[in-house]
Write an enzyme that holds these catalytic residues in place. Structure first.
Site, PDB file in Angstrom:
ATOM      1  N   VAL A  67     109.063  74.938  -9.009  1.00 39.93           N
ATOM      2  CA  VAL A  67     110.013  73.967  -8.458  1.00 39.93           C
ATOM      3  C   VAL A  67     111.440  74.152  -8.981  1.00 39.93           C
ATOM      4  O   VAL A  67     112.401  73.713  -8.347  1.00 39.93           O
ATOM      5  CB  VAL A  67     109.552  72.505  -8.696  1.00 39.93           C
ATOM      6  CG1 VAL A  67     108.340  72.172  -7.853  1.00 39.93           C
ATOM      7  CG2 VAL A  67     109.307  72.232 -10.178  1.00 39.93           C
ATOM      8  N   TYR A 158     112.760  67.270 -23.212  1.00 38.79           N
ATOM      9  CA  TYR A 158     111.908  66.495 -22.293  1.00 38.79           C
ATOM     10  C   TYR A 158     112.482  65.091 -22.056  1.00 38.79           C
ATOM     11  O   TYR A 158     112.517  64.602 -20.923  1.00 38.79           O
ATOM     12  CB  TYR A 158     110.512  66.425 -22.908  1.00 38.79           C
ATOM     13  CG  TYR A 158     109.427  65.815 -22.063  1.00 38.79           C
ATOM     14  CD1 TYR A 158     108.874  66.495 -20.980  1.00 38.79           C
ATOM     15  CD2 TYR A 158     108.902  64.559 -22.381  1.00 38.79           C
ATOM     16  CE1 TYR A 158     107.849  65.936 -20.233  1.00 38.79           C
ATOM     17  CE2 TYR A 158     107.873  63.993 -21.642  1.00 38.79           C
ATOM     18  CZ  TYR A 158     107.347  64.685 -20.563  1.00 38.79           C
ATOM     19  OH  TYR A 158     106.321  64.129 -19.828  1.00 38.79           O
TER      20      TYR A 158
END
Ligand code: NAP
Length: 250
Positions: A67, A158
């Site tokens: 992606v 993250y």
């Protein structure tokens, strides 16, 4: 299943081969949606998800694409268009972790995680929005994390990506609201998947201790929240972040 409220709809789930993504595919399939199941490399697991969806009487296809790559996302969305005339539901679920404290965190680890989790979400949201704007309908659900709400030592990459996903979802919700398209985010806490299995035992025990409910969540717990945002009944809810975390973020 008594009611198949998503019958005739098509959903694309990124990272649908395993874990939370697979549970999302199955929940959407159980509600009657046809499925485009994206994966990065694990074809066998993606095929397992496809077979499980088809057992529920829906059509399903697997599409390999990273992606974070705009070119591969173009191919993913071309395959989605070939599969179905409409794209009704997008679940931006694909994600990875590459944990380290900041002084040891390489630029590569930072870019890998923000690439998949943040750039990947942008790539998919942008392409889905184009189709959904033409349809004047659609549901976009982004997978954030309570780490994006609260931060977590060892996860600046993250946390930045998952906080960014929330900002992206809220902004896009405002851009698309007048066209009948909703955009929401789900923020899981500690869920039992391959991602959390990779954690050191001590870190896992500490994470469980921080959960008021006292145990990890299941992928199906997160899928229930995703399904909620995808259902026709939720059409007046947009720009929201729903934590699925056993009370961790309270
Ligand atoms: P997982 O079990 O590790 O599965 C990750 C999925 O993402 C797999 O389907 C994988 O495909 C796919 N993927 C990885 N890199 C990709 C890429 N570059 N392009 C496309 N797909 C890619 O992870 P999970 O625990 O189910 O997590 C799913 C999502 O929930 C992630 O966004 C994660 O950050 C988020 N989340 C998880 C937790 C948790 O406790 N588990 C908590 C908060 C948020 P392959 O099978 O082909 O590798």
């Amino acid at each position: 299943m008594s009611e198949r409220k998503l019958f005739g709809k098509t959903a694309l789930v990124t990272g649908g081969s395993r874990g939370i993504g697979r549970a999302c595919c199955l929940a959407l399939a159980e509600a009657g949606a046809d499925l485009v199941i994206n994966y990065a490399g694990n074809a066998a697991e993606a095929e397992n998800t496809r077979a499980l969806c088809e057992q529920m009487g829906v059509r399903a296809v697997t599409v390999k694409a990273h992606v974070e790559s705009a070119a591969e996302c173009d191919e993913l969305f071309a395959a989605t268009k070939a599969f179905s005339d409409t794209l009704d539901i997008l679940v931006c679920n694909a994600g990875i972790t590459r944990d380290d404290l900041i002084l040891r965190m390489s630029d590569e680890k930072y870019r890998e995680v923000t690439g998949v989790c943040l750039d990947g979400t942008f790539n998919c949201m942008k392409r889905a929005a184009k189709r959904m704007l033409r349809q004047r309908s659609g549901r976009i659900i982004a997978m954030s994390s309570i780490v994006g709400l609260r931060g977590n030592a060892g996860q600046v990459n993250y946390a930045a990506a998952k906080a960014g996903v929330i900002g992206m979802a809220k902004s896009l919700a405002k851009e698309l609201a007048s066209r009948g398209i909703t955009v929401n985010a789900v923020a899981p806490g500690f869920i039992d998947t391959d991602m959390t299995k990779a954690m050191p035992e001590a870190a896992e025990e500490a994470a469980i201790r921080a959960i008021p409910m006292g145990h990890a969540g299941k992928p199906e717990d997160v899928a229930a929240a995703v399904l909620f945002f995808a259902l026709p009944d939720s059409g007046y809810i947009t720009g929201q972040v729903l934590a699925v975390d056993g009370g961790m973020a309270v």
